[in-house]
Scaffold this motif. Structure first.
Motif, PDB file in Angstrom:
ATOM      1  N   GLY A 100       0.901  -1.086  -0.053  1.00 48.97           N
ATOM      2  CA  GLY A 100       0.043   0.084  -0.123  1.00 48.97           C
ATOM      3  C   GLY A 100       0.908   1.275  -0.062  1.00 48.97           C
ATOM      4  O   GLY A 100       0.205   2.530  -0.075  1.00 48.97           O
ATOM      5  N   GLU A 101       2.029   1.080  -0.029  1.00 50.93           N
ATOM      6  CA  GLU A 101       2.932   2.470   0.113  1.00 50.93           C
ATOM      7  C   GLU A 101       4.066   2.302  -1.044  1.00 50.93           C
ATOM      8  O   GLU A 101       4.922   3.387  -0.794  1.00 50.93           O
ATOM      9  N   GLY A 102       3.767   1.725  -2.146  1.00 49.67           N
ATOM     10  CA  GLY A 102       4.580   1.949  -3.212  1.00 49.67           C
ATOM     11  C   GLY A 102       6.131   1.280  -3.124  1.00 49.67           C
ATOM     12  O   GLY A 102       6.330   0.362  -2.175  1.00 49.67           O
ATOM     13  N   THR A 103       6.577   1.341  -4.138  1.00 46.61           N
ATOM     14  CA  THR A 103       8.209   0.747  -4.472  1.00 46.61           C
ATOM     15  C   THR A 103       9.001   1.678  -4.431  1.00 46.61           C
ATOM     16  O   THR A 103       9.043   2.468  -5.440  1.00 46.61           O
ATOM     17  N   ARG A 104      10.468   1.581  -4.024  1.00 47.18           N
ATOM     18  CA  ARG A 104      11.541   2.440  -4.348  1.00 47.18           C
ATOM     19  C   ARG A 104      12.649   1.589  -4.428  1.00 47.18           C
ATOM     20  O   ARG A 104      13.175   0.706  -3.677  1.00 47.18           O
ATOM     21  N   VAL A 105      13.586   1.867  -5.751  1.00 49.85           N
ATOM     22  CA  VAL A 105      14.560   0.836  -5.995  1.00 49.85           C
ATOM     23  C   VAL A 105      15.930   1.990  -6.282  1.00 49.85           C
ATOM     24  O   VAL A 105      15.597   3.119  -6.858  1.00 49.85           O
ATOM     25  N   ARG A 106      16.697   1.913  -5.456  1.00 51.40           N
ATOM     26  CA  ARG A 106      18.064   2.878  -5.540  1.00 51.40           C
ATOM     27  C   ARG A 106      19.102   1.939  -5.996  1.00 51.40           C
ATOM     28  O   ARG A 106      19.527   0.937  -5.518  1.00 51.40           O
ATOM     29  N   LEU A 107      19.775   2.790  -6.924  1.00 49.99           N
ATOM     30  CA  LEU A 107      21.393   2.300  -7.235  1.00 49.99           C
ATOM     31  C   LEU A 107      22.215   3.110  -6.545  1.00 49.99           C
ATOM     32  O   LEU A 107      22.240   4.490  -6.795  1.00 49.99           O
ATOM     33  N   ARG A 108      23.213   2.723  -6.047  1.00 48.05           N
ATOM     34  CA  ARG A 108      24.565   3.327  -5.620  1.00 48.05           C
ATOM     35  C   ARG A 108      25.694   2.996  -6.674  1.00 48.05           C
ATOM     36  O   ARG A 108      26.222   2.088  -6.711  1.00 48.05           O
TER      37      ARG A 108
END
Length: 595
Positions: free
Chosen positions: A569-577
């Protein structure tokens, strides 16, 4: 010397082992002779050290028990009940009062240890000379003995005094003056003497410490305090021997027999502890040890020769077999022939040589076959490459034809989708480098978004926030487009409302962080873990998150990679470093519209 060294180096291994074994046996023989000679020289010292250690342990145990008796006499001397009754007696009460006092004194002495195993009796003399005895073997002191106790105890003013045995009393006694501590008057109330059973005491604490057949004697300042039967007439001679043993030990002769004498001065009292061990018995055991040593040496010699020959044969045999196999290979015969005893080959160095040689020949055969198969595979791949060059050109021409047909038919959506599709195909095939500028990767993403916007129309809201200064930074090819495609498949397709997909970039601590986020339904923790591990296969292009993460780590190291955060219910976040590395290419891309 050099000639002998060269001769030894050129000997065969079995002969080297024989020389080595002969040298070891000769060395052992010489060593045994030297050790036996040295043993006779230091044997007296060893006996003394053992006897001294045993005597020291015995003396410490005896003196520890004597300290307990001394503490026991102190507890009796300061006992409140005993002092109170002695004061009553001293105050010259009635005979009945004295009787009651004496009864309570005896009863209290019993409670305080008057019947212990090492106590013969407890003798108490009051201020008027009255005597009270409690114990297993009580005695009645004579007037002379009482005067001796009073005289000796008065010198220590309430401290412990050891009364040595004499003709009147053959028991050692721990005596002390009983002084009143009421109002610190310290007046004399009587004399207390605890008679000690030294035979029982030494039997209890020294029986296991002393060697077998050893006799223990204890000398005081003037008399023998303790000694076994048989040495009564030799008291003066033994005392002289003990005093003359300046090194702590000596070999003496008594009654036609030799004894090993060990003496130890007491650190607690002025006594001297002496042990006597029959010396002839010691040499008898020494002769037995010598005979057993020679017998053990002969057995060791025979066993060493027997096992040495087996050892030499076990080493040289496999080496000779391996040498014969190597000669066959030298002649061009690469076929490995197993011996009948190959399965019984040991796991030592020789066995490892045989196994490694077999593996080496098998590997050579495999390399020959792999080389032949590789040549065939190269020819086949060259042929397939020629075929693969035809298909992309045919596909590009077909898409170009569709594009012009759509433009002629005034269908701009179809034309735009075809152009974007062609760009995506050309980018995935033509870009050969693993790293491309961020601007090129965003161009691929925008063409993909262009196709999806035509498909989903107002339901897709794509947002791009990347500073121009980060456009030249090199990133892995096709690292953002699969993340956007996952957002479309897992967020946009499952929503009826508008889905916001955003790409942001920022420089942080010398790194670049690229984030792809959506406001979709999100994922449970279990599904997220399976997606990270690669168990869940992504939709669309099939490029999984784990694949992207592994590519980044291979290219840049373990300190970089991909992080996923999602909740239901809060979405998705994908982070590249990624590290900041700049390259060429177009540094600007068109900004995406709000919707």
């Amino acid at each position: 010397m050099a000639d002998l060294k060269t001769l030894y180096r050129n000997l065969r291994i079995k002969y080297k082992l024989l020389v080595l074994i002969s040298a070891v046996i000769a060395t052992f023989g010489i060593l045994i002779v030297v050790v036996q000679q040295y043993a006779f020289e230091v044997y007296d010292r060893e006996i003394y050290e053992q006897s001294s250690a045993a005597l020291n342990q015995t003396a410490a145990a005896i003196e520890n028990e004597l300290r307990k008796v001394q503490q026991q006499s102190y507890r009796m001397a300061i006992d409140e009940v005993i002092q109170e009754q002695l004061r009553k007696i001293k105050d010259a009460g009635s005979d009945y009062d004295r009787y009651l006092a004496s009864y309570q004194i005896r009863e209290r002495i019993v409670l305080l240890g008057g019947l212990d195993n090492h106590v013969r009796s407890v003798q108490l003399i009051d201020a008027h000379g009255g005597e009270y005895s409690v114990g297993k073997a009580p005695v009645s002191y004579t007037a002379g003995r009482i005067r001796l106790l009073e005289r000796e105890t008065s010198l220590t003013q309430g401290g412990n005094t050891w009364i040595e045995p004499d003709e009147e009393d053959g028991a050692l006694a721990a005596a002390r003056l009983i002084r009143s501590y009421e109002q610190l008057s310290l007046e004399s109330l009587g004399v207390l003497a605890i008679r000690i059973d030294m035979h029982r005491l030494t039997a209890d604490v020294a029986g296991a410490s002393l060697p077998a057949k050893a006799a223990l004697l204890i000398y005081g300042k003037e008399r023998m305090i303790f000694g076994p039967a048989g040495f009564e007439g030799e008291e003066r001679l033994l005392r002289a021997y003990a005093a003359a043993a300046s090194n702590g030990y000596d070999i003496i002769e008594l009654g036609g027999r030799r004894y090993f004498l060990t003496q130890l001065p007491s650190a607690y009292t002025e006594w001297t502890y002496v042990t006597l061990i029959p010396y002839d018995d010691i040499f008898h055991r020494l002769a037995d040890v010598k005979n057993w040593t020679l017998l053990a040496y002969l057995l060791l010699f025979l066993l060493t020769v027997f096992f040495a020959f087996r050892f030499a044969r076990g080493i040289t045999g496999p080496i000779e077999k391996l040498s014969a196999k190597m000669k066959r290979v030298q002649m061009g015969n690469f076929a490995y022939e197993d011996d009948e005893d190959q399965r019984d080959m040991p796991m030592d160095e020789t066995g490892q040589l045989h196994r490694n040689f077999r593996i080496m020949l098998q590997r050579i055969d495999e390399l020959v076959r792999e080389g032949y198969a590789r040549q065939l595979a190269v020819k086949e791949s060259e042929f397939k490459a020629l075929q693969a060059q035809i298909n992309p050109h045919f596909l590009y021409n077909t898409l170009e034809t569709i594009n012009w047909s759509a433009k002629m038919a005034r269908q701009p959506h179809i034309s735009s989708m075809v152009e974007s599709l062609g760009f995506l195909l050309r980018s995935s095939i033509s870009l050969k480098e693993p790293l491309i500028p961020l601007s090129q990767e965003l161009g691929i993403v925008l063409h993909y978004i262009n196709i999806q916007r035509i498909r989903f129309e107002e339901r897709l809201d794509f947002r791009l926030d990347v500073p121009d200064v980060l456009m030249p930074v090199l990133i892995p090819k096709l690292s953002l487009q699969p993340l956007v495609e996952n957002a479309v498949n897992y967020a946009l397709e499952k929503m009826t409302d508008t889905c916001v997909i955003a790409i942001t970039a920022e420089e942080k601590d010398g790194l670049i962080e690229l984030t792809v986020s959506d406001n979709g339904p999100g994922m449970d923790e279990s599904i997220l873990m399976r997606l990270k591990s690669g168990e869940v296969k992504p939709k669309g292009s099939g490029v999984g998150l784990r694949n992207i993460d592994e590519r980044i780590r291979l290219l840049f190291g373990e300190g970089y990679g991909l992080d996923i955060a999602s909740r239901r219910g809060e979405g998705t976040r994908v982070r590249l470093r990624l590290p900041i590395r700049e390259g060429g290419g177009n540094q600007h891309v068109p900004r995406a519209a709000g919707r």
